[in-house]
Motif scaffolding. Structure first.
Motif, mmCIF file in Angstrom:
data_model
loop_
_atom_site.group_PDB
_atom_site.id
_atom_site.type_symbol
_atom_site.label_atom_id
_atom_site.label_comp_id
_atom_site.label_asym_id
_atom_site.label_seq_id
_atom_site.Cartn_x
_atom_site.Cartn_y
_atom_site.Cartn_z
ATOM 1 N N TYR A 12 0.781 -1.418 0.153
ATOM 2 C CA TYR A 12 0.121 0.181 0.005
ATOM 3 C C TYR A 12 0.858 1.149 -0.086
ATOM 4 N N VAL A 139 -6.382 -6.531 5.713
ATOM 5 C CA VAL A 139 -6.482 -5.183 5.560
ATOM 6 C C VAL A 139 -8.160 -4.817 5.559
ATOM 7 N N HIS A 141 -10.773 -2.296 4.385
ATOM 8 C CA HIS A 141 -10.644 -0.921 3.700
ATOM 9 C C HIS A 141 -11.965 -0.230 3.717
ATOM 10 N N ARG A 170 -7.641 2.852 5.715
ATOM 11 C CA ARG A 170 -7.183 1.300 5.704
ATOM 12 C C ARG A 170 -6.825 1.179 7.133
ATOM 13 N N ILE A 172 -4.641 -1.995 8.867
ATOM 14 C CA ILE A 172 -3.642 -2.837 8.691
ATOM 15 C C ILE A 172 -3.239 -3.625 9.536
#
Length: 181
Positions: A12, A139, A141, A170, A172
């Motif tokens: 990312y 992740v 989103h 996001r 993570i």
């Protein structure tokens, strides 16, 4: 041992910056190895998707997608283990095991896309023996649309393309897995 071409690569890092928000798992801690249940059946695991909970998503988050990508798989493109879309904006987590072949633990309206073995389910970790630890980017989103419009038969890569202009934030978590030589 396989030498990684780009050690520490974050998939990312080259994408437009978006807000960060929180994610945790009662199944695996950030930076920790997957438990046996989250490993693939071929290596003695159970293919059980992790429990996830998230908080602090950006204002305007109308839906969520969850993806799991092994960035260190020896494929040149990583390996997608799971993708879930259509998670309503008011949802803040998924129970362990939600990613079975029926998606029985998914919230209403959510559905799974095909992983890289072509199945719409969570596939547990199965890194190449002796290749060192693989990193699995889990992740969440946050999206600015209620329906991302990705058909159920799509791939996670297509989801990434379609949602790229709709991601508000996001969250993570990175898990690891390693199989000795």
């Amino acid at each position: 041992m396989i030498t990684r071409a780009v050690v520490g690569a974050d998939p990312y890092a080259r994408m437009p910056r978006v807000a960060a928000f929180g994610v945790r798992s009662g199944t695996v801690g950030d930076g920790d190895p997957w438990p046996v249940a989250q490993m693939h059946v071929s290596v003695g695991g159970g293919d059980v998707s992790p429990e996830l909970s998230w908080w602090g998503a950006p204002e305007g988050s109308l839906s969520f997608a969850v993806t799991v990508l092994d960035v260190d798989a020896p494929t040149g493109s990583g390996f997608w283990h799971w993708a879930v879309v259509g998670i309503a904006g008011g949802v803040s987590g998924l129970p362990e095991g939600a990613g079975d072949e029926l998606g029985s633990g998914l919230p209403e309206g959510a559905y799974q896309l095909r992983n890289d073995i072509g199945e719409a389910r969570f596939m547990g970790a199965a890194p190449a023996a002796g290749s060192g630890p693989d990193r699995y980017f889990v992740v969440v989103h946050a999206l600015d649309v209620e329906d991302i419009g990705v058909p159920a038969g799509s791939t996670p890569a297509w989801l990434g393309w379609v949602m790229s202009s709709h991601v508000l934030g996001r969250a993570i978590l990175v898990a690891t897995a390693e199989i000795p030589a």
